[in-house]
Design a protein around this motif. Structure first.
Motif, mmCIF file in Angstrom:
data_model
loop_
_atom_site.group_PDB
_atom_site.id
_atom_site.type_symbol
_atom_site.label_atom_id
_atom_site.label_comp_id
_atom_site.label_asym_id
_atom_site.label_seq_id
_atom_site.Cartn_x
_atom_site.Cartn_y
_atom_site.Cartn_z
ATOM 1 N N SER A 125 3.569 2.871 8.676
ATOM 2 C CA SER A 125 4.243 2.950 7.381
ATOM 3 C C SER A 125 3.280 2.600 6.248
ATOM 4 C CB SER A 125 5.475 2.052 7.360
ATOM 5 O OG SER A 125 5.125 0.722 7.675
ATOM 6 N N LEU A 126 2.342 1.708 6.506
ATOM 7 C CA LEU A 126 1.343 1.361 5.498
ATOM 8 C C LEU A 126 0.458 2.574 5.174
ATOM 9 C CD1 LEU A 126 -0.102 -0.737 3.708
ATOM 10 C CD2 LEU A 126 -1.528 -1.291 5.698
ATOM 11 N N ALA A 127 0.012 3.283 6.206
ATOM 12 C CA ALA A 127 -0.822 4.473 5.997
ATOM 13 C C ALA A 127 -0.049 5.548 5.241
ATOM 14 C CB ALA A 127 -1.318 5.011 7.334
ATOM 15 N N ALA A 128 1.223 5.759 5.599
ATOM 16 C CA ALA A 128 2.039 6.762 4.910
ATOM 17 C C ALA A 128 2.226 6.384 3.446
ATOM 18 C CB ALA A 128 3.385 6.905 5.604
ATOM 19 N N GLY A 129 2.469 5.108 3.181
ATOM 20 C CA GLY A 129 2.618 4.651 1.801
ATOM 21 C C GLY A 129 1.339 4.824 1.007
ATOM 22 N N LEU A 130 0.209 4.509 1.620
ATOM 23 C CA LEU A 130 -1.089 4.663 0.959
ATOM 24 C C LEU A 130 -1.364 6.128 0.632
ATOM 25 C CD1 LEU A 130 -3.751 3.428 -0.023
ATOM 26 C CD2 LEU A 130 -4.622 3.681 2.312
ATOM 27 N N ILE A 131 -1.087 7.019 1.574
ATOM 28 C CA ILE A 131 -1.305 8.454 1.347
ATOM 29 C C ILE A 131 -0.390 8.953 0.232
ATOM 30 C CG2 ILE A 131 -1.040 10.747 2.390
ATOM 31 C CD1 ILE A 131 -1.982 9.296 5.054
ATOM 32 N N SER A 132 0.858 8.506 0.230
ATOM 33 C CA SER A 132 1.792 8.891 -0.825
ATOM 34 C C SER A 132 1.289 8.409 -2.186
ATOM 35 C CB SER A 132 3.177 8.310 -0.533
ATOM 36 O OG SER A 132 4.096 8.697 -1.517
ATOM 37 N N PHE A 133 0.759 7.200 -2.236
ATOM 38 C CA PHE A 133 0.195 6.635 -3.463
ATOM 39 C C PHE A 133 -1.007 7.460 -3.929
ATOM 40 C CE2 PHE A 133 -2.650 3.535 -5.560
ATOM 41 C CZ PHE A 133 -1.826 3.158 -6.614
ATOM 42 N N ILE A 134 -1.866 7.854 -2.996
ATOM 43 C CA ILE A 134 -3.047 8.662 -3.316
ATOM 44 C C ILE A 134 -2.623 10.025 -3.868
ATOM 45 C CG2 ILE A 134 -4.990 9.902 -2.273
ATOM 46 C CD1 ILE A 134 -5.328 7.451 -0.410
#
Length: 184
Positions: A125-134
């Motif tokens: 979920s952290l990686a998905a959130g980071l990608i969404s932020f990017i």
């Protein structure tokens, strides 16, 4: 059966079938598939040489590309109306001394999303959130990997993250991204 891809179409109609492999020599080797529930499976279907040659002819007509000794590799897509679409990789002589061989990869009916990738354990979920932020920050992302690494699935999920007010232009040799499904 005689007009389309025969039993390949029947196998593609199961949305849990992910990959279908037809190895050479034809008439001696069964069709193998990767199933979402049962993983690697060997079928009792053994295609004939005539079936394999018929598929090659249909792929030439669908793609408009040559497929012969001078061009022994073909990558294209097939669409079986009301059933599924799939990417097809085919190889023939001289690269394959035993003749024709095929790999059909069924396209997912609905595009991947970040929550779906997280639920399947492909991303945290952290990686998905980071990608969404990017993506929200309009940053550049390079997606690279080997065949079957999940690049197109990941890019499809990233495309869902792009706000609808932005135009998306895709350039693909073989159409893999779920552009039509996202447009719909």
């Amino acid at each position: 059966y005689t007009v389309g891809f025969g039993l390949i179409e029947v196998l593609l109609s199961d949305e849990r079938v992910q990959d279908i492999t037809v190895n050479s020599p034809m008439g001696k080797t069964p069709i193998y598939l990767v199933h979402a529930e049962f993983e690697d499976c060997m079928t009792n279907i053994i295609p004939t040489r005539l079936e394999a040659e018929s598929w090659a002819t249909k792929l030439r007509l669908i793609s408009g590309r040559p497929f012969d000794e001078a061009n022994p590799i073909m990558d294209t897509d097939i669409l079986v109306p009301n059933v599924a679409s799939a990417r097809v990789g085919a190889i023939t002589e001289p690269l394959n001394p035993f003749g024709l061989a095929y790999a059909f990869r069924r396209h997912r009916d609905k595009p991947w999303t970040m929550p779906l990738l997280v639920s399947r354990g492909m991303l945290t979920s952290l990686a998905a959130g980071l990608i969404s932020f990017i993506v929200d920050g309009n940053r550049t992302i390079l997606v690279a990997g080997t065949r079957s690494a999940g690049k197109s699935s990941f890019l499809g999920a990233v495309m869902v993250e792009i706000m609808r007010k932005y135009r998306i232009i895709t350039i693909e040799d073989t159409l893999e991204l779920p552009c039509a499904a996202l447009r719909d």
